[in-house]
Design an enzyme around this catalytic site. Structure first.
Site, PDB file in Angstrom:
ATOM      1  N   GLY A   9       0.825  -1.203   0.000  1.00  0.00           N
ATOM      2  CA  GLY A   9       0.000   0.000   0.000  1.00  0.00           C
ATOM      3  C   GLY A   9       0.864   1.259   0.000  1.00  0.00           C
ATOM      4  N   LEU A  11       1.263   3.772   2.282  1.00  0.00           N
ATOM      5  CA  LEU A  11       2.066   3.985   3.489  1.00  0.00           C
ATOM      6  C   LEU A  11       3.035   2.820   3.702  1.00  0.00           C
ATOM      7  CD1 LEU A  11       2.709   5.444   6.169  1.00  0.00           C
ATOM      8  CD2 LEU A  11       0.792   4.196   7.199  1.00  0.00           C
ATOM      9  N   TYR A  59      -8.989  -1.529   4.294  1.00  0.00           N
ATOM     10  CA  TYR A  59      -9.919  -1.194   3.217  1.00  0.00           C
ATOM     11  C   TYR A  59      -9.972   0.328   3.195  1.00  0.00           C
ATOM     12  CZ  TYR A  59     -14.170  -0.807   0.464  1.00  0.00           C
ATOM     13  OH  TYR A  59     -15.077  -0.478  -0.522  1.00  0.00           O
ATOM     14  N   THR A  60      -9.564   0.952   2.076  1.00  0.00           N
ATOM     15  CA  THR A  60      -9.379   2.411   2.097  1.00  0.00           C
ATOM     16  C   THR A  60     -10.223   3.160   1.041  1.00  0.00           C
ATOM     17  OG1 THR A  60      -7.440   2.179   0.677  1.00  0.00           O
ATOM     18  CG2 THR A  60      -7.021   2.249   3.027  1.00  0.00           C
ATOM     19  N   ASP A 100      -8.529   9.999  10.682  1.00  0.00           N
ATOM     20  CA  ASP A 100      -9.254  11.192  11.146  1.00  0.00           C
ATOM     21  C   ASP A 100     -10.769  11.019  10.975  1.00  0.00           C
ATOM     22  OD1 ASP A 100      -8.924  11.088   8.365  1.00  0.00           O
ATOM     23  OD2 ASP A 100      -8.988  13.262   8.124  1.00  0.00           O
ATOM     24  N   TYR A 125     -16.652   4.095   5.980  1.00  0.00           N
ATOM     25  CA  TYR A 125     -15.210   3.902   6.163  1.00  0.00           C
ATOM     26  C   TYR A 125     -14.815   4.306   7.593  1.00  0.00           C
ATOM     27  CZ  TYR A 125     -10.225   5.084   5.858  1.00  0.00           C
ATOM     28  OH  TYR A 125      -8.876   5.195   6.097  1.00  0.00           O
ATOM     29  N   LYS A 129     -13.289   1.947  10.556  1.00  0.00           N
ATOM     30  CA  LYS A 129     -11.984   2.219  11.190  1.00  0.00           C
ATOM     31  C   LYS A 129     -12.159   2.319  12.712  1.00  0.00           C
ATOM     32  CE  LYS A 129      -8.481   2.765   9.435  1.00  0.00           C
ATOM     33  NZ  LYS A 129      -7.470   1.753   9.041  1.00  0.00           N
ATOM     34  N   TRP A 150      -5.338  12.538   5.226  1.00  0.00           N
ATOM     35  CA  TRP A 150      -4.953  13.144   3.947  1.00  0.00           C
ATOM     36  C   TRP A 150      -3.568  12.653   3.484  1.00  0.00           C
ATOM     37  CZ3 TRP A 150      -6.553  18.948   3.057  1.00  0.00           C
ATOM     38  CH2 TRP A 150      -7.853  19.146   3.480  1.00  0.00           C
TER      39      TRP A 150
HETATM   40  N1  LIG Z   1      -4.978   7.269   2.434  1.00  0.00           N
HETATM   41  C1  LIG Z   1      -5.360   8.158   3.340  1.00  0.00           C
HETATM   42  O1  LIG Z   1      -5.568   9.340   3.053  1.00  0.00           O
HETATM   43  C2  LIG Z   1      -5.556   7.718   4.780  1.00  0.00           C
HETATM   44  C3  LIG Z   1      -6.034   8.649   5.700  1.00  0.00           C
HETATM   45  C4  LIG Z   1      -6.191   8.257   7.026  1.00  0.00           C
HETATM   46  C5  LIG Z   1      -5.877   6.962   7.424  1.00  0.00           C
HETATM   47  N2  LIG Z   1      -5.431   6.065   6.506  1.00  0.00           N
HETATM   48  C6  LIG Z   1      -5.130   4.701   6.967  1.00  0.00           C
HETATM   49  O2  LIG Z   1      -3.745   4.476   6.772  1.00  0.00           O
HETATM   50  C7  LIG Z   1      -3.515   3.099   6.432  1.00  0.00           C
HETATM   51  C8  LIG Z   1      -2.691   3.051   5.151  1.00  0.00           C
HETATM   52  O3  LIG Z   1      -3.414   3.724   4.134  1.00  0.00           O
HETATM   53  P1  LIG Z   1      -2.940   3.654   2.610  1.00  0.00           P
HETATM   54  O4  LIG Z   1      -3.553   4.811   1.934  1.00  0.00           O
HETATM   55  O5  LIG Z   1      -1.493   3.392   2.546  1.00  0.00           O
HETATM   56  O6  LIG Z   1      -3.752   2.353   2.154  1.00  0.00           O
HETATM   57  P2  LIG Z   1      -3.607   1.527   0.795  1.00  0.00           P
HETATM   58  O7  LIG Z   1      -2.679   2.183  -0.148  1.00  0.00           O
HETATM   59  O8  LIG Z   1      -5.001   1.235   0.337  1.00  0.00           O
HETATM   60  O9  LIG Z   1      -2.925   0.194   1.311  1.00  0.00           O
HETATM   61  C9  LIG Z   1      -3.602  -0.783   2.036  1.00  0.00           C
HETATM   62  C10 LIG Z   1      -3.031  -2.119   1.636  1.00  0.00           C
HETATM   63  O10 LIG Z   1      -3.740  -3.150   2.353  1.00  0.00           O
HETATM   64  C11 LIG Z   1      -4.045  -4.187   1.427  1.00  0.00           C
HETATM   65  N3  LIG Z   1      -5.168  -4.981   1.884  1.00  0.00           N
HETATM   66  C12 LIG Z   1      -6.493  -4.781   1.643  1.00  0.00           C
HETATM   67  N4  LIG Z   1      -7.214  -5.769   2.171  1.00  0.00           N
HETATM   68  C13 LIG Z   1      -6.359  -6.623   2.787  1.00  0.00           C
HETATM   69  C14 LIG Z   1      -6.510  -7.844   3.475  1.00  0.00           C
HETATM   70  N5  LIG Z   1      -7.713  -8.391   3.676  1.00  0.00           N
HETATM   71  N6  LIG Z   1      -5.399  -8.473   3.944  1.00  0.00           N
HETATM   72  C15 LIG Z   1      -4.168  -7.937   3.758  1.00  0.00           C
HETATM   73  N7  LIG Z   1      -3.952  -6.783   3.087  1.00  0.00           N
HETATM   74  C16 LIG Z   1      -5.043  -6.125   2.595  1.00  0.00           C
HETATM   75  C17 LIG Z   1      -4.366  -3.424   0.163  1.00  0.00           C
HETATM   76  O11 LIG Z   1      -4.405  -4.251  -0.972  1.00  0.00           O
HETATM   77  P3  LIG Z   1      -5.339  -3.798  -2.243  1.00  0.00           P
HETATM   78  O12 LIG Z   1      -4.879  -2.426  -2.620  1.00  0.00           O
HETATM   79  O13 LIG Z   1      -5.069  -4.833  -3.253  1.00  0.00           O
HETATM   80  O14 LIG Z   1      -6.748  -3.775  -1.717  1.00  0.00           O
HETATM   81  C18 LIG Z   1      -3.224  -2.413   0.142  1.00  0.00           C
HETATM   82  O15 LIG Z   1      -2.051  -2.953  -0.425  1.00  0.00           O
HETATM   83  C19 LIG Z   1      -4.887   2.460   6.334  1.00  0.00           C
HETATM   84  O16 LIG Z   1      -5.192   1.830   7.545  1.00  0.00           O
HETATM   85  C20 LIG Z   1      -5.825   3.642   6.146  1.00  0.00           C
HETATM   86  O17 LIG Z   1      -7.124   3.368   6.643  1.00  0.00           O
HETATM   87  C21 LIG Z   1      -5.257   6.418   5.198  1.00  0.00           C
END
Ligand SMILES: NC(=O)c1ccc[n+]([C@@H]2O[C@H](COP(=O)([O-])OP(=O)(O)OC[C@H]3O[C@@H](n4cnc5c(N)ncnc54)[C@H](OP(=O)(O)O)[C@@H]3O)[C@@H](O)[C@H]2O)c1
Length: 302
Positions: A9, A11, A59-60, A100, A125, A129, A150
């Site tokens: 992912g 991060l 799940y994002t 957030d 979502y 979370k 963000w």
């Molecule tokens: N992006 C934001 O702006 C944001 C903001 C606040 C908090 N967050 C939190 O920060 C964390 C990282 O975010 P990110 O944007 O880096 O997320 P991301 O790019 O969507 O990465 C999440 C990873 O988890 C994998 N995944 C999904 N379902 C899974 C499962 N059942 N078992 C194992 N792996 C699985 C995804 O695979 P697939 O892509 O193939 O589904 C992806 O590689 C998350 O917890 C998110 O909720 C993100």
């Protein structure tokens, strides 16, 4: 040893880079070890001596979650419960990433959300979370939950890439001006995560981490444009006007909190962290984009 979950992912990718850079020994996994399947976690963890789990998976898809409710909860609640159970059973220390969006965004704009403020998610979502956080709290006496917001980074879809693509395709780009928050560069958050591990910290609990400062999506877009132009990421002869619009003029499936600035007081104090302003972090990100241009073109193009 460290187990990084979600290394493919946005991060997770930067956390993995940093683990390598710092020469820390780790294992990593992504979807091939489905967190919603406890047996899969057991199988992967078998015969491994794990001290820390960093969970960057999740799940994002914020808008899709409104229809894929079961899927969002299967991963963000059940999956997180499995990780917590696995950690409890093996006395593993867990760092989990939350969002957030556990807040409703109705807070006064002068007071950033602190870790103890009342949660009240307004979309699926955010609810999923928060459900994940609650599972961790129920199962583990000690845990690190880091709420962030963000996010943008080199790997994956994010607002900065979307803006860079729109600046190429359009002459006018409309962006909402009435949602405020703090952008966060994944490299900076990855640094904070590793600080907790390197300190071997026992100061468990919920923490907030974003880059410093507060802006609207519109101001963020304008700054991306100005900086990208200066850094040569947008052609000299291409002029784009960024126009502010209201949330109601840009309907999305999921409602967003109007204000989601998180207070970083606790994490800065506990881990003696210096956090960069969003502006400086963005500049740094765009410079790395310029340096990685070929690889990046394809992402901006998407
Ligand atoms: N992006 C934001 O702006 C944001 C903001 C606040 C908090 N967050 C939190 O920060 C964390 C990282 O975010 P990110 O944007 O880096 O997320 P991301 O790019 O969507 O990465 C999440 C990873 O988890 C994998 N995944 C999904 N379902 C899974 C499962 N059942 N078992 C194992 N792996 C699985 C995804 O695979 P697939 O892509 O193939 O589904 C992806 O590689 C998350 O917890 C998110 O909720 C993100």
């Amino acid at each position: 040893m460290i187990w990084l979950i979600g290394n493919k992912g946005m991060l997770g990718n930067d956390v993995e880079k940093l683990l390598k850079e710092r020469e820390l020994t780790y294992w990593s996994s992504d979807k091939e070890v489905d967190i919603s399947d406890y047996k899969a976690l057991e199988k992967f963890g078998k015969d491994k001596k794990i001290k820390w789990i960093i969970n960057c998976s999740g799940y994002t898809k914020v808008d899709k979650a409104e229809e894929e409710i079961d899927e969002a909860f299967r991963i963000n609640k059940e999956g997180v419960r499995n990780i917590a159970l696995f950690s409890a059973e093996r006395q593993i220390r867990l760092i989990h990433i939350s969002a957030d969006y556990v807040f409703d965004g109705r807070q006064e704009r002068t007071a950033a959300y602190s870790e103890d403020d009342k949660t009240n998610p307004i979309n699926i979502y955010g609810k999923s979370k928060l459900a994940g956080e609650e599972e961790i709290k129920k199962i583990l006496g000690e845990y690190f939950i880091i709420r962030t917001a963000w996010l943008y980074g080199l790997q994956g879809k994010n607002f900065v890439y979307t803006m860079l693509r729109l600046f190429k395709e359009r002459d006018v780009v409309k962006v909402v001006e009435d949602q405020w928050g703090s952008p966060t560069y994944t490299v900076d958050l990855a640094g904070a995560i590793l600080k907790i591990i390197e300190d071997d910290s026992v100061s468990c609990g919920i923490y907030h981490f974003t880059n410093e400062g507060m802006i609207s999506w519109y101001e963020f877009a304008r700054t991306i444009y100005k900086k990208a132009k200066r850094l040569g990421l947008i052609e000299d002869n291409k002029k784009v006007e960024t126009q502010p619009i209201k949330t109601e003029d840009y309907p999305t499936a999921a409602r967003r909190p109007e204000y989601s600035v998180l207070s970083k007081k606790k994490i800065k104090k506990e881990f003696i962290l210096k956090i960069r302003n969003w502006d400086e972090a963005l500049e740094n990100f765009l410079i790395s984009l310029r340096e990685n241009r070929e690889g990046i073109e394809s992402r901006v193009e998407k």
